[in-house]
Design an enzyme around this catalytic site. Sequence first.
Site, PDB file in Angstrom:
ATOM      1  N   HIS A 128      69.242  52.648  71.112  1.00 45.42           N
ATOM      2  CA  HIS A 128      67.986  52.797  71.891  1.00 45.42           C
ATOM      3  C   HIS A 128      67.069  51.833  71.925  1.00 45.42           C
ATOM      4  O   HIS A 128      66.029  51.782  72.464  1.00 45.42           O
ATOM      5  CB  HIS A 128      67.314  54.541  71.401  1.00 45.42           C
ATOM      6  CG  HIS A 128      66.651  54.126  69.922  1.00 45.42           C
ATOM      7  ND1 HIS A 128      67.311  54.421  68.162  1.00 45.42           N
ATOM      8  CD2 HIS A 128      65.770  53.910  69.950  1.00 45.42           C
ATOM      9  CE1 HIS A 128      66.542  54.536  67.967  1.00 45.42           C
ATOM     10  NE2 HIS A 128      65.251  53.991  68.305  1.00 45.42           N
ATOM     11  N   ASP A 158      73.807  54.870  68.108  1.00 44.74           N
ATOM     12  CA  ASP A 158      72.706  54.022  68.263  1.00 44.74           C
ATOM     13  C   ASP A 158      73.152  52.695  67.029  1.00 44.74           C
ATOM     14  O   ASP A 158      71.868  52.080  66.571  1.00 44.74           O
ATOM     15  CB  ASP A 158      71.490  54.908  67.128  1.00 44.74           C
ATOM     16  CG  ASP A 158      70.633  54.719  68.044  1.00 44.74           C
ATOM     17  OD1 ASP A 158      70.461  53.870  68.955  1.00 44.74           O
ATOM     18  OD2 ASP A 158      69.833  55.167  67.383  1.00 44.74           O
ATOM     19  N   GLY A 230      58.314  52.571  65.931  1.00 42.48           N
ATOM     20  CA  GLY A 230      58.896  50.593  65.937  1.00 42.48           C
ATOM     21  C   GLY A 230      59.710  50.158  64.435  1.00 42.48           C
ATOM     22  O   GLY A 230      60.034  49.014  64.043  1.00 42.48           O
ATOM     23  N   ASN A 231      60.250  50.936  63.327  1.00 45.20           N
ATOM     24  CA  ASN A 231      61.303  50.534  62.720  1.00 45.20           C
ATOM     25  C   ASN A 231      62.474  50.256  62.868  1.00 45.20           C
ATOM     26  O   ASN A 231      63.238  50.320  62.385  1.00 45.20           O
ATOM     27  CB  ASN A 231      60.546  51.926  60.740  1.00 45.20           C
ATOM     28  CG  ASN A 231      59.508  51.230  60.564  1.00 45.20           C
ATOM     29  OD1 ASN A 231      58.966  52.137  60.123  1.00 45.20           O
ATOM     30  ND2 ASN A 231      59.565  49.902  59.545  1.00 45.20           N
ATOM     31  N   SER A 232      62.488  51.205  64.225  1.00 46.65           N
ATOM     32  CA  SER A 232      63.396  51.607  64.380  1.00 46.65           C
ATOM     33  C   SER A 232      64.568  50.072  64.619  1.00 46.65           C
ATOM     34  O   SER A 232      63.891  49.529  65.015  1.00 46.65           O
ATOM     35  CB  SER A 232      63.800  51.809  66.004  1.00 46.65           C
ATOM     36  OG  SER A 232      63.755  53.331  66.099  1.00 46.65           O
ATOM     37  N   THR A 248      66.851  54.652  62.113  1.00 49.68           N
ATOM     38  CA  THR A 248      67.134  54.907  63.204  1.00 49.68           C
ATOM     39  C   THR A 248      66.201  55.564  64.354  1.00 49.68           C
ATOM     40  O   THR A 248      66.288  56.210  65.209  1.00 49.68           O
ATOM     41  CB  THR A 248      68.576  55.086  63.485  1.00 49.68           C
ATOM     42  OG1 THR A 248      68.581  54.976  64.872  1.00 49.68           O
ATOM     43  CG2 THR A 248      68.804  56.935  62.535  1.00 49.68           C
ATOM     44  N   ALA A 249      66.338  57.055  63.264  1.00 53.06           N
ATOM     45  CA  ALA A 249      65.151  57.758  63.696  1.00 53.06           C
ATOM     46  C   ALA A 249      63.864  58.602  62.402  1.00 53.06           C
ATOM     47  O   ALA A 249      64.606  58.283  61.385  1.00 53.06           O
ATOM     48  CB  ALA A 249      65.564  59.251  63.645  1.00 53.06           C
ATOM     49  N   LEU A 290      91.788  63.677  66.216  1.00 52.64           N
ATOM     50  CA  LEU A 290      92.810  64.378  65.533  1.00 52.64           C
ATOM     51  C   LEU A 290      93.673  64.675  66.709  1.00 52.64           C
ATOM     52  O   LEU A 290      94.844  65.330  65.802  1.00 52.64           O
ATOM     53  CB  LEU A 290      92.343  64.990  64.805  1.00 52.64           C
ATOM     54  CG  LEU A 290      91.296  64.816  63.310  1.00 52.64           C
ATOM     55  CD1 LEU A 290      90.634  65.976  62.902  1.00 52.64           C
ATOM     56  CD2 LEU A 290      91.622  63.792  62.644  1.00 52.64           C
ATOM     57  N   GLY A 291      92.904  65.491  67.413  1.00 52.73           N
ATOM     58  CA  GLY A 291      93.949  65.958  68.838  1.00 52.73           C
ATOM     59  C   GLY A 291      93.873  67.160  69.195  1.00 52.73           C
ATOM     60  O   GLY A 291      94.900  67.721  68.594  1.00 52.73           O
TER      61      GLY A 291
END
Length: 478
Positions: A128, A158, A230-232, A248-249, A290-291
């Site tokens: 992002h 991400d 800004g730390n992302s 990330t968040a 896994l289906g």
Amino acid sequence: MRPISTPKTLLALTVAACFGGFAATAIRDGLQPAKASPAVVAVAPTVGQLPAAVAGQPMPSLAPMLARVTPAVVSVQTKSRVRIRNPFANDPIFRRMFPNVPQERIEQSLGSGVIVDAERGLVLTNHHVIEGADEVTVTLSDGRTLSAEFVGSDPDTDVAVMKIPAQDLHEIPLADSGALRVGDFVVAVGNPFGIGQTVTSGIVSAVGRSGLRGLGFQNFIQTDASINPGNSGGALVNLDGQLVGINTASFNPRGSMAGNIGLGFAIPANLARNVMAQLITTGEVRRGTLGLESQQVNPRLATALKLDNARGAVVTRVYDGSAAAAAGLQPGDVVVAANGERIDGPQDLHNFEGLQPVGGKVTLDIRRDGEALQPVLEVREQPRVFPGGQLDPRLTGATFAELPEAVRQSGASGVVVESVARGSRADRNGLRVGDRVVGTGTDPVEDLPDFRAGFTQSPAQLVLRIVRGNRQGVLPMQ
């Protein structure tokens, strides 16, 4: 750093200064002889200081470790050209009268990144951070600013990888994030609010955190180290200076204007390492499946299936030729754990399988007629795009793909039309790129395997239920 489930806000710093004073005047009717004042002895203020050593050992400091780490954390700047939607832009008279009206604007954003391979100049960051960017530059801690080359990214986790052409780079070694425990000390390094490189510290508050809306596949490290916009893409490191996660968040129901409240989330280094290896090798990520399909266990089902608790994912369908079919899973089996990880419902199981590498082994804890079983499955690759012509001739020319996981986490279901060939049968039938197919006839469509399974027998009449923009309707296929 993006706040979870909150709108983007602008930071406003307000500095206020208040000045005040007072005046006093004394008037006396008569003058008194002056008296000698007692001598005033100046006393030096007592200053509290930390001792230089305790029990003969120097006081601990993070500075030596950070001296090795901070040169490998970079600031990421992006620029995107956004077309301005002007209703008069196509009017030749308007363009002649106002030839200098801008047709596009430049949007800029800031984030962080981590150099993980100094020799090749590889930088890890968040998808992002660089999503939709036309130009990405990286500023190193020594002040050098370099253009970054896009290597690849995975929106569902991400994670993004860039490459910078520079010499004398520093890197951070990746740790085994699976060894992290709640209570371990960690340090976050990044560029919050664009004010410059900043270091915050805290502990690991939780591991394996999931269930956060709108953030794709989730297996987050939660920390109380301050993480802000800004730390992302910045680094979360242990006290040995090893990378344990990519920030990330952050979570704050009041938005980023309210500041940090000690709920930050980072992508584990083990997951980032796996995604990065695939992006470097193939430019894309192969996702495992896994289906099977499942639904939530409710109290009524728990009683019928002889379960002690109303939790888990009850299998409702096993796809032919899938890993689940090969392991002998059956409708009615209840998955309560996977590789020792607790499974409370179908969303937990979906999140788990989406993070498994293709070819990896998975041990499921299931309940069948009150009996505990532990089948072992070999994860198979999940096709992300499927040609419509292979499902039904009336869909020829269209390709269908899975929804982005962030969209699915927000509660959406179905498959998305990724492409439509001009003049094809699907095009003549009215399918458009971006349409979300949520059902065929009266049957709902959850995902791509579910959509494919609906064409085991070609229906005489094919009617798609689609969502286009904010409107839902039906589309007969001729």
